[in-house]
Enzyme design. Sequence first.
Site, mmCIF file in Angstrom:
data_model
loop_
_atom_site.group_PDB
_atom_site.id
_atom_site.type_symbol
_atom_site.label_atom_id
_atom_site.label_comp_id
_atom_site.label_asym_id
_atom_site.label_seq_id
_atom_site.Cartn_x
_atom_site.Cartn_y
_atom_site.Cartn_z
ATOM 1 N N CYS A 197 0.836 -1.199 0.000
ATOM 2 C CA CYS A 197 0.000 0.000 0.000
ATOM 3 C C CYS A 197 0.882 1.263 0.000
ATOM 4 O O CYS A 197 1.397 1.647 -1.041
ATOM 5 C CB CYS A 197 -0.972 -0.042 1.174
ATOM 6 S SG CYS A 197 -2.331 1.139 1.076
ATOM 7 N N HIS A 254 -3.392 -5.293 1.707
ATOM 8 C CA HIS A 254 -2.637 -5.580 2.927
ATOM 9 C C HIS A 254 -2.599 -7.082 3.209
ATOM 10 O O HIS A 254 -3.498 -7.605 3.884
ATOM 11 C CB HIS A 254 -3.274 -4.857 4.121
ATOM 12 C CG HIS A 254 -3.110 -3.379 4.100
ATOM 13 N ND1 HIS A 254 -2.169 -2.726 4.861
ATOM 14 C CD2 HIS A 254 -3.767 -2.418 3.393
ATOM 15 C CE1 HIS A 254 -2.246 -1.417 4.635
ATOM 16 N NE2 HIS A 254 -3.205 -1.212 3.749
ATOM 17 N N GLU A 280 -0.841 -8.645 5.289
ATOM 18 C CA GLU A 280 -0.599 -8.910 6.710
ATOM 19 C C GLU A 280 -1.882 -8.912 7.532
ATOM 20 O O GLU A 280 -1.869 -9.300 8.697
ATOM 21 C CB GLU A 280 0.391 -7.885 7.285
ATOM 22 C CG GLU A 280 -0.179 -6.514 7.595
ATOM 23 C CD GLU A 280 -0.383 -5.611 6.386
ATOM 24 O OE1 GLU A 280 -0.811 -4.458 6.563
ATOM 25 O OE2 GLU A 280 -0.103 -6.061 5.251
#
Length: 205
Positions: A86, A183, A185
């Site tokens: 991002c 994202h 994660e």
Amino acid sequence: MSLNVGVLSIQGDVHENIMSAKTAIDELGIDCKVSAVRTSEEISQLDGLIIPGGESTTIGQLSLVNGSLKVLKEKIENGMPVLGICAGMIMLSNNASDRVVGKIDQPLLNILDIKLERNSFGRQKESFESDISLDSINIKKFNAVFIRAPSVSDVGSDVEILSKFNDRIVAVKKGNVIGTAFHPELTEDVSLHKYFINLVNSFKN
């Protein structure tokens, strides 16, 4: 030989990326340590780096202040694998604008020859999740989390498109450098982090 992977800890999803990377390393059975890094000295010791999501202008300005931007660019140009998420992808680009305010003045690493638009899918309240595919790196299905996400409207001849969502480019790769608008994660699926750790392992060995 133990690998040394860092997560740039100036701002953003640092802890989440450290945990995802550690899970990926455990599943791969690779000798590797992951830590938060901030200074040019810490970055100079790395074999791979994750630049997390967050506020790209803040991350860029603070990196410029502490001198880490110059070292980071040199390391990447010498082959160190990097995963830019991002805001991290925005930092890696050479051309970024904002959907609302237009051209933005922020430090960029000029690593990826891409034309990128910040907040391409809307602001925080327009955040969403969707399954995407990254077939060229053997990830058939991935639950992508988009938060104030950018998108890529154009790529240079040396940049590979890894994934699109609604005809907008949301993941790219150039050699040792990966950029994602979403994202990874923030999902339990660590396949993208595993791919990145394997890239670091190949670079080191």
